[in-house]
Design an enzyme around this catalytic site. Structure first.
Site, PDB file in Angstrom:
ATOM      1  CE  LYS A 174      16.878  43.429 -48.720  1.00  0.00           C
ATOM      2  NZ  LYS A 174      18.316  43.179 -49.060  1.00  0.00           N
ATOM      3  N   GLY A 205      17.895  40.669 -53.087  1.00  0.00           N
ATOM      4  CA  GLY A 205      17.646  41.964 -53.706  1.00  0.00           C
ATOM      5  C   GLY A 205      18.301  43.056 -52.894  1.00  0.00           C
ATOM      6  CG  ASP A 206      18.747  46.889 -54.731  1.00  0.00           C
ATOM      7  OD1 ASP A 206      17.503  46.857 -54.660  1.00  0.00           O
ATOM      8  OD2 ASP A 206      19.364  47.350 -55.708  1.00  0.00           O
ATOM      9  N   GLY A 207      18.014  47.141 -51.150  1.00  0.00           N
ATOM     10  CA  GLY A 207      17.014  47.856 -50.377  1.00  0.00           C
ATOM     11  C   GLY A 207      16.049  48.645 -51.238  1.00  0.00           C
ATOM     12  N   GLY A 209      15.041  47.992 -54.211  1.00  0.00           N
ATOM     13  CA  GLY A 209      14.152  47.149 -54.992  1.00  0.00           C
ATOM     14  C   GLY A 209      13.274  46.282 -54.110  1.00  0.00           C
ATOM     15  CB  VAL A 210      13.706  42.811 -52.855  1.00  0.00           C
ATOM     16  CG1 VAL A 210      12.993  41.874 -51.888  1.00  0.00           C
ATOM     17  CG2 VAL A 210      13.819  42.167 -54.227  1.00  0.00           C
ATOM     18  N   GLY A 211      13.635  45.364 -50.944  1.00  0.00           N
ATOM     19  CA  GLY A 211      13.416  45.882 -49.600  1.00  0.00           C
ATOM     20  C   GLY A 211      12.278  46.876 -49.530  1.00  0.00           C
ATOM     21  CD  GLU A 249      20.064  45.517 -33.641  1.00  0.00           C
ATOM     22  OE1 GLU A 249      20.603  46.623 -33.374  1.00  0.00           O
ATOM     23  OE2 GLU A 249      20.649  44.600 -34.218  1.00  0.00           O
ATOM     24  CB  CYS A 282      24.669  47.534 -34.137  1.00  0.00           C
ATOM     25  SG  CYS A 282      23.963  45.965 -33.591  1.00  0.00           S
ATOM     26  CD  GLU A 382      26.585  51.839 -36.092  1.00  0.00           C
ATOM     27  OE1 GLU A 382      26.503  50.842 -35.362  1.00  0.00           O
ATOM     28  OE2 GLU A 382      25.692  52.159 -36.903  1.00  0.00           O
TER      29      GLU A 382
END
Length: 479
Positions: A174, A205-207, A209-211, A249, A282, A382
């Protein structure tokens, strides 16, 4: 405008079951450049089912054949390099030169690294001379959910897919909805490599939903996620119900310790590293911590260097930096710049608003703050934009204390010509990686962090280790 509303499941492009349209915004123009479908639970379930069905066969495939498959992926990836570069430039704002070199090149390097690491990996070996009858075998974890970010898309996708594939896992990828176009090209690359059906699957998908469905799915054995610390915590909680392995990560707030004896290019190198990819890394050295005797000169040089960094459209060639990925990120960065001003940091370059002459597009002025203290918001959070904070230290002990006084622990940096000092600092800094005097880590070196920067390691043999289980087998030899 491009339209990509299908997912790659079980070796074929299929229509979404629960798809909703999502406009991918070009950050250079602020206009939609593509429409994709965001899937739902049913789409995630279909992809997981395909991966689960393919798992026994792929796990049983001899490692030599899995390496050959990865070599086909590597060749197909190189053949589509320009398509990948254009997709990343369009959707996430990487300028043409950066997209073609660092962004695409990261994937080339990682895939080649996994091929070499897999050939040298001890997939099956005796425990030792004391127990030759006990065999240690490395086997696939199982079905892996791979959730990747938008900032270095091919870097993260290849780090996960390459290791998972050669280790015998099947997977559902994803990618970030902000950089879905390059993910679609990558799925086409995997299709061209001729893998067995179901070994690789892609669902956009977005976090939420699919995430979240992949993170909690009972048939997913491992989640490998790269992204924000906040999302990593949510994924860990969701995965805990099924006791699946979680590799994270996450974010960083890298300290760049500059001593008085640092080389003449140390300040310029640190600023340009911070501004690379428009600060959207990052492992960016976002806190430059400078020894007092060199501090004033360092601030002046850092400001001059930042003022020379040019900003421009992603679709143009050159060494400029592009826009940040979207309006939400732009607003967040502006708020943090304002917070730096409000909390008393001294603005010496850049600042609020867009660069002169750029009235449209999510552009940020290359910004440098001096006289920052480690309790300020810009030193703690961050920012994920081209914003550098400069702090001062008097002693080596104070430098270490400031560097380690952060929730994060991904990459720290040391600039000094004193070898013994560098060795001391490398051992004391709490981070998964330490880079010194501008020298990059060697090919296949492990990438990953500690504390709020996550767990696990990626790249080379270390990356393969994260995608295998260790099985001990006794009674291996004939008596």
């Amino acid at each position: 405008m491009q339209e990509h509303k299908q997912f790659y499941i079980n070796g074929a492009w299929v229509d979404a079951i629960e798809g909703t349209d999502y406009n991918v915004i070009n950050p250079t123009t602020e206009e939609p450049c593509a429409v994709i479908a965001l899937g739902g639970q049913a789409d995630a379930d279909a992809a997981v089912a395909a991966a689960k069905a393919a798992l026994p066969g792929w796990m049983a495939t001899p490692v030599e054949q899995r390496i050959e498959a990865l070599e086909r992926v590597y060749a197909a990836y190189k053949a589509r390099a320009e398509d990948l570069a254009q997709a990343m430039s369009l959707a996430m704002g990487a300028p043409q030169d950066l997209a073609r070199t660092a962004q695409v090149g990261a994937g080339i390097a990682h895939l080649k690294g996994f091929i070499n690491a897999a050939k040298a990996f001890d997939w099956e070996k005796p425990l030792g001379d004391h127990a030759p009858d006990t065999i240690i075998r490395h086997e696939a974890v199982g079905v892996c959910a791979l959730i990747t970010p938008w900032n270095w898309p091919m870097n993260q996708i290849t780090l996960k897919v390459g290791a998972a594939l050669v280790a015998g896992n099947t997977m559902v990828l994803k990618p970030s909805e902000e950089s879905a176009l390059d993910g679609i090209v990558f799925a086409e690359i995997m299709d061209a490599a001729g893998l067995p059906k179901g070994v690789f699957n892609l669902v956009n998908g977005d976090g939420a939903g699919v995430g979240s469905r992949l993170s909690s799915h009972p048939d997913v054995d491992m989640v490998s996620f790269t992204g924000s610390t906040r999302a990593g915590i949510a994924i860990s909680k969701a995965a805990a119900e099924t006791l699946k392995r979680v590799h994270l990560e996450l974010g960083g707030k890298g300290a760049n310790l500059v001593f008085a004896d640092a080389d003449d290019k140390a300040i310029k190198r640190g600023v340009l590293h911070m501004m690379n990819n428009t600060g959207q890394s990052c492992n960016a050295p976002s806190r430059m911590i400078v020894e007092a005797s060199r501090y004033d000169a360092a601030v002046e040089e850092a400001a001059a260097t930042a003022n020379k960094v040019t900003v421009g459209p992603a679709d143009e060639e050159g060494r400029h930096i592009g826009p940040v990925v979207n309006e939400s990120q732009w607003n967040k960065i502006q708020d943090l710049i304002q917070k730096g001003i409000d909390e008393g940091a001294r603005l010496v370059a850049g600042g609020l608003g867009r660069p002169e002459g750029l009235n449209k597009g999510f552009y940020v002025r290359p910004t440098v703050f001096a006289d920052v203290t480690n309790d300020m918001t810009i030193a703690r959070e961050e920012i994920f934009g081209p914003v550098l904070s400069i702090l001062k230290f008097e002693t080596e002990e104070e430098a270490v204390q400031i560097a380690n006084d952060t929730p994060y622990g991904l990459t720290n940096y040391v600039q000094s010509t004193d070898v013994e000092r560098r060795h001391r600092l490398a051992r004391q800094l709490r981070s998964g990686m330490v880079e010194m005097n501008g020298k990059p880590r060697g090919p296949g070196a492990p990438f990953g962090g500690v504390k709020a920067s996550g767990n696990g390691r990626e790249a080379g043999s270390w990356g393969i280790h994260d995608f295998v289980e260790v099985k001990a087998i006794s009674g291996w030899l004939d008596e």
